[in-house]
Design an enzyme around this catalytic site. Structure first.
Site, mmCIF file in Angstrom:
data_model
loop_
_atom_site.group_PDB
_atom_site.id
_atom_site.type_symbol
_atom_site.label_atom_id
_atom_site.label_comp_id
_atom_site.label_asym_id
_atom_site.label_seq_id
_atom_site.Cartn_x
_atom_site.Cartn_y
_atom_site.Cartn_z
ATOM 1 N N ALA A 4 0.544 -1.676 0.026
ATOM 2 C CA ALA A 4 -0.116 0.092 0.184
ATOM 3 C C ALA A 4 0.361 1.115 -0.164
ATOM 4 C CB ALA A 4 -0.704 -0.137 1.457
ATOM 5 N N ALA A 5 1.366 1.702 0.935
ATOM 6 C CA ALA A 5 3.195 2.436 0.725
ATOM 7 C C ALA A 5 3.436 3.008 -0.783
ATOM 8 C CB ALA A 5 3.948 1.899 1.570
ATOM 9 N N PRO A 6 2.980 5.187 -0.966
ATOM 10 C CA PRO A 6 2.929 5.664 0.435
ATOM 11 C C PRO A 6 1.800 6.133 0.315
ATOM 12 C CG PRO A 6 3.925 6.073 -1.813
ATOM 13 C CD PRO A 6 3.634 4.852 -1.857
ATOM 14 N N GLY A 7 0.196 5.017 -0.186
ATOM 15 C CA GLY A 7 -0.646 4.843 -0.553
ATOM 16 C C GLY A 7 -1.835 6.291 -0.995
ATOM 17 N N ASP A 45 4.944 -9.255 4.881
ATOM 18 C CA ASP A 45 5.244 -9.549 4.141
ATOM 19 C C ASP A 45 3.886 -10.524 2.996
ATOM 20 O OD1 ASP A 45 6.180 -10.692 1.739
ATOM 21 O OD2 ASP A 45 7.621 -12.285 2.126
ATOM 22 N N ASP A 58 -1.677 -3.724 -5.733
ATOM 23 C CA ASP A 58 -0.773 -3.076 -6.463
ATOM 24 C C ASP A 58 0.410 -3.576 -6.543
ATOM 25 O OD1 ASP A 58 -0.811 -0.544 -8.674
ATOM 26 O OD2 ASP A 58 -0.159 1.121 -6.059
ATOM 27 N N CYS A 62 2.769 -0.556 -12.896
ATOM 28 C CA CYS A 62 3.344 0.499 -13.405
ATOM 29 C C CYS A 62 4.563 -0.191 -14.743
ATOM 30 C CB CYS A 62 3.549 1.846 -12.978
ATOM 31 S SG CYS A 62 5.033 1.696 -11.631
#
Ligand SMILES: C[S@@+](CC[C@H](N)C(=O)[O-])C[C@H]1O[C@@H](n2cnc3c(N)ncnc32)[C@H](O)[C@@H]1O
Length: 875
Positions: free
Chosen positions: A171-174, A255, A288, A341
């Site tokens: 999730a980071a940076p969110g 993880d 993601d 990406c």
């Protein structure tokens, strides 16, 4: 090849100097292997090639998004349209009028905007300074998120609603987490107000009020768990997410390939029957995943320099494991959105195909056709056939070709290539064309890959087949092999051409088997040998599939140190040590050092173990809660059993947090289990050193105000309707109330004159009149003996002044300097009140400092900078 593409800007770094950073203008925007591979694959049709490469070499346009779940984000959007767009259209840059921001066509409700002028120009070119200030101020307070356009797509396709349980695995940076959270809170502002109104009017029964998903008296019942395996980045995420102040958020640090199962309170069982453990399953999961980021060179120019085929080969296994784990944790009928990406099919279609294959095929997991969703979004279909480039740049058509080559020439240069990286065989009919590829030339964005999967049946994932992977070399293997090739102690080592030639596949196989065993444990699966066999009568695999994941008989085991742990719910982690950050020393390498003795260096590795403060819930009848309920005339309808503190003793010493009930159940059930919760809870009450008796020392913190405000009684609230009154309260930090000072406070003067000391709330109500305001707002207020203070950080005050009044005059702190005194402060002060004044001044300053500290901490993470790019995020 020479430099190509658009104008390049040097990102010297915000901190000045930019020491050690890459100078972007010096990077050549080309990479021979990347271009050769993608041209050979034909990722875009021949006629689009030129446009594709031209677009990917240009700088990325600037884009941002309004926070959809907040009513007043619409007022911010209006400000952009009415004020900044006309201003921007009059700016000339390099002799041309600048293009203003435009709404992103396919994003609902014009909440996303993009403009061709790059971020760096907006930051540095003086005529943009007021627009830049607006963007920064509204971003700080959470009304705007700066986010790359393509990165906004996955949450739009996930179809999340209030009431759902959602997991964001990486999730980071969110940025996407923020979008997901907005979906869970959609419509909540209105439903809470409705419910509170019904309760006030006595029109509510005992049952909680609200429509589905918001049926906790209007509050969302959903939960978003955001996870990242990188601790520091998990904290960047927390910083982003805190702006949304959601009690329905938990942040974890695991993880994702072996994300632990999360325990729920046991379901009530029939008398005499053992209680069954229940585990959380998700309605929606976003994967993601970490990727090579080769869709991002418009933003991360270093991709041109750093791209090499080994990156994707190394990431594929992790990506596939994350997706398989996501599918395991999903409810039947739930959705996983997988995104990267990157444009490489090895990280995309190959991962989708491999994960579906491991989960039992398309009978269990469907690729959804999203071609009708997000009308206006240009996209290309996923690839059904592709080739694989090895680390040396050779391109392979099929796994068969790789195997044949391996037989003849050995594995030199083929390390890590796996069968699953190639397109599925022709007899597997997988509609991979339903995957979505967004290319830079489609709508002037970065490149992105998205696929939406639906789980149609419960699954039992197959293990990875290690014989279908070309292993990579290891130091231990090298040492063994060298020793075995040495004919006698006096002879020199033979010359070797490649490390890969030395690796015996079965060593890798053993490691993989060990990893699989751990994953099996993490996912409640019996060892694979059992799961692959036909189910035994009465065995867990015979049970209804959903039951298996959600109900496991509780079994306990004792560790050597006497601690008891639950088995079957996750790999056994020792409970974390009870100190702050500790450094433990471990030896690297295997636990059989003798085997790798010749070359293995037993180097001590310092590993940081981060210790979080515990989460302890207050007893609903805790003695500190009653005075709070009385002072604020809080409705008894507001739940008392969700207040939490973060210290070992479980005492409310400084801050009381509030969480949703599901978040509470999870924190309680999983306490001491090794689950790494790094954030949960919204600051609701903060202890304040009030100078008077009978003043409630617990003030309502801005973060929690939105949640509790509808339930606060009328004697603790002040209503404001006029623009000028609000402006005065924003500019002046401590306007005087006593000695007739209240008279200068206009419409609220009479109300605040007699309001008891301590914390109250200011309700700003729109009236539709010319001197009125257009948006409803609620702000925290502090009444001290002599003055009044709107308890807002300076940044929030400035953002509001700019947005509502187009005013950027400096704030006035009436308690600080003589020169800044307002007329009320300058009025003669009776000598008996002088000491009191001094005490209150200290109190007021403390209040300001606390709020300021809150903002400054947020800034620390922003200023840390540079971090985002490390994982090629599309923020
Ligand atoms: C592409 S970024 C995620 C971007 C994020 N979804 C957003 O929209 O802001 C990938 C993230 O995965 C994290 N990561 C890498 N390996 C991981 C793993 N095995 N488990 C969980 N997170 C992982 C990285 O720390 C990184 O923050």
């Amino acid at each position: 090849m020479g430099k190509r593409g658009g104008k390049k800007f040097n990102r010297g770094g915000r901190g000045g100097g930019g020491g050690g950073r890459t100078n972007w203008s010096e990077i050549t925007r080309s990479n021979e292997k990347l271009e050769r591979y993608y041209n050979e694959l034909g990722i875009v049709p021949e006629e689009e090639k030129e446009e594709f490469w031209a677009a990917i070499r240009r700088d990325l346009p600037n884009s941002f998004r309004f926070t959809g779940s907040r009513g007043h984000a619409l007022a911010v959007q209006e400000r952009l349209k009415q004020f900044y767009i006309p201003e921007i259209t009059s700016i000339k840059y390099e002799g041309e009028f600048v293009e203003p921001p435009r709404p992103v066509e396919w994003y609902p409700d014009q909440l996303a905007w993009a403009m061709t002028t790059p971020k760096q120009v907006i930051r540095r070119f003086a005529p943009f300074s007021s627009f830049q200030k607006f963007l920064v101020a509204e971003t700080e307070v959470g009304n705007i998120s700066r986010q790359e356009v393509v990165s906004m797509i996955p949450p739009l396709l996930i179809d999340a609603h209030p009431g759902m349980t959602v997991l964001d695995m990486c999730a980071a940076p969110g940025s996407k987490s923020a979008q997901l959270m907005e979906l869970l809170h959609a419509g909540e502002e209105d439903t809470i107000l409705d419910a509170a109104q019904k309760v006030r009017e006595g029109a509510a029964g005992e049952e909680p009020l609200g429509p589905e998903g918001l049926n906790d008296d209007g509050r969302t019942t959903g939960l978003l768990i955001c996870n990242d395996s990188d601790y520091k980045r998990a904290h960047m995420l927390i910083h982003q997410m805190k702006r949304l102040s959601s009690p329905n958020l938990i942040v974890t640090n695991h993880d994702a390939t072996m994300y632990p199962s999360i325990k729920l309170p046991p379901a009530p069982s029939a008398e005499g029957k053992p209680q069954m453990n229940r585990y959380l399953k998700f309605d929606r999961i976003l994967a993601d995943v970490p990727c090579s980021g080769d869709g991002t060179p418009r933003k991360n120019v270093s991709v041109w320099k750093d791209w090499n085929p080994a990156n994707a080969l190394g990431l594929y296994v992790t990506q596939a494991r994350i997706l398989v784990r996501a599918l395991q944790m999903l409810k039947v009928g739930g959705r996983v959105v997988y995104s990267t990406c990157s444009l490489n099919p090895i990280e995309n279609e190959a991962v989708i195909a491999s994960a579906i294959e491991r989960c039992g095929g398309s009978a269990n997991v469907k690729i959804l056709d999203c071609s009708k969703e997000l009308p206006g979004l240009k996209r290309a279909p996923g690839m059904r056939d592709w080739k694989v480039m090895d680390r040396e740049g050779r391109i392979w058509n099929s796994w068969k070709d790789v195997e044949e080559h391996k037989e003849k020439e050995g594995i030199d240069g083929l390390a890590r290539i796996a069968k699953g990286m190639f397109a599925p065989e022709s007899d597997v009919d997988l509609p991979l064309d339903r995957c979505m590829r967004v290319y830079p030339h489609h709508q002037d964005t970065g490149g992105f890959f998205i696929t939406v999967l639906e789980k149609t049946q419960e699954i039992r994932a197959k293990p990875e087949n290690v014989s279908d992977v070309i292993p990579k070399a290891s130091v231990a293997a090298l040492a063994d092999e060298l020793d075995s090739r040495k004919k006698s102690n006096s002879e020199p080592y033979q010359k070797l051409n490649s490390l890969d030639d030395l690796v015996a596949p079965d060593q890798e196989a053993a490691k993989e088997a060990a990893k699989n065993a751990t994953v099996a444990e993490a996912t409640h699966q019996p060892p694979y040998s059992t799961t692959l066999d036909a189910p035994q009568p009465g065995s867990p695999s015979k049970r209804a599939a959903d039951d298996f994941e959600s109900e496991i008989p509780a079994k306990k085991t004792k560790l050597e140190n006497g601690e008891e742990l639950l088995l079957g719910d996750r790999p056994i982690h020792k409970p974390a040590p009870a100190v702050e950050t500790v450094e433990t020393t471990e030896t690297s390498g295997s636990n059989t050092p003798a085997q790798s003795a010749p070359l293995a260096l037993e180097k001590p590795v310092k590993k940081k173990v981060h210790q979080e403060d515990p989460y302890k819930y207050l007893d609903p009848n805790h003695e500190e809660l009653q005075p709070i309920y009385s002072f604020y005339e809080l409705s008894e309808r507001f739940p008392r059993d969700r207040f939490m503190v973060r210290n070992v003793e479980g005492n409310p010493t400084r801050t009381v947090y509030y969480t949703s009930s599901l978040a509470r159940d999870i924190l309680i059930q999983n306490e001491g289990s090794g689950m790494k919760f790094v954030h949960c809870g919204v600051k609701m009450f903060v202890k304040q050193d009030a100078q008077r008796e009978n003043v409630c020392r617990w003030r309502i913190q801005t973060d929690g105000l939105r949640i509790i405000e509808p339930w606060v009684g009328s004697s603790r609230s002040v209503t404001l309707t006029k623009r000028e009154t609000l402006r005065k309260l924003l500019v002046e930090m401590f306007p005087k109330v006593n000695d007739d000072g209240w008279k200068s406070l206009g419409e609220i003067g009479e109300q605040v004159k007699d309001i008891p000391m301590g914390c109250s709330i200011l309700r700003v109500e729109p009236t539709g009149k010319e001197d009125g305001l257009t948006e409803r707002m609620v702000l925290p207020l502090w009444r001290s003996l002599h003055s009044l203070n709107l308890m807002l950080p300076k940044e929030d005050r400035r953002a509001m002044l700019l947005r509502i009044f187009n005013d950027d005059t400096p704030l006035v702190n009436a308690t600080q300097k003589k020169g800044n005194e307002s007329p009320a402060v300058a009025a003669p002060v009776e000598s008996t009140a002088a000491a009191e004044d001094q005490a209150l001044k200290v109190e007021n300053e403390q209040l300001g400092e606390v709020e300021q500290e809150h903002t400054d901490t947020r800034e620390t993470y922003t200023k840390a900078g540079g971090e985002e790019d490390r994982f090629n995020t599309t923020v």
